[in-house]
Motif scaffolding. Structure first.
Motif: not given
Length: 70
Positions: A40-46, A48-50, A54-59
């Protein structure tokens, strides 16, 4: 820990208190809970990374984006 894991942990503690499970089963279930928490912790980290990637692409500015789409 998520609500589901918390609920499962409570149910497990009740069973353990009733001495329904033997030592090997208790150890296995404890290991499964630990692995579920780690995943679950790994899933949360992934997630956040995604979201960050994805937010960097739409700047791109709206004017530039509109010009590119024309």
């Amino acid at each position: 820990m998520s609500e589901i894991l918390t609920e499962l942990q409570v149910r497990y503690d009740r069973l353990k208190g009733q001495a329904v499970l033997d030592e090997a089963a208790q150890a296995l279930i404890a290991d499964l809970f630990a692995e579920a928490e780690r995943l679950q912790a790994s899933n949360l980290t992934l997630r956040r990374t995604i979201l960050k990637s994805s937010s960097k692409e739409s700047r791109m500015s709206t004017k530039l984006r509109d010009a590119l789409y024309e």
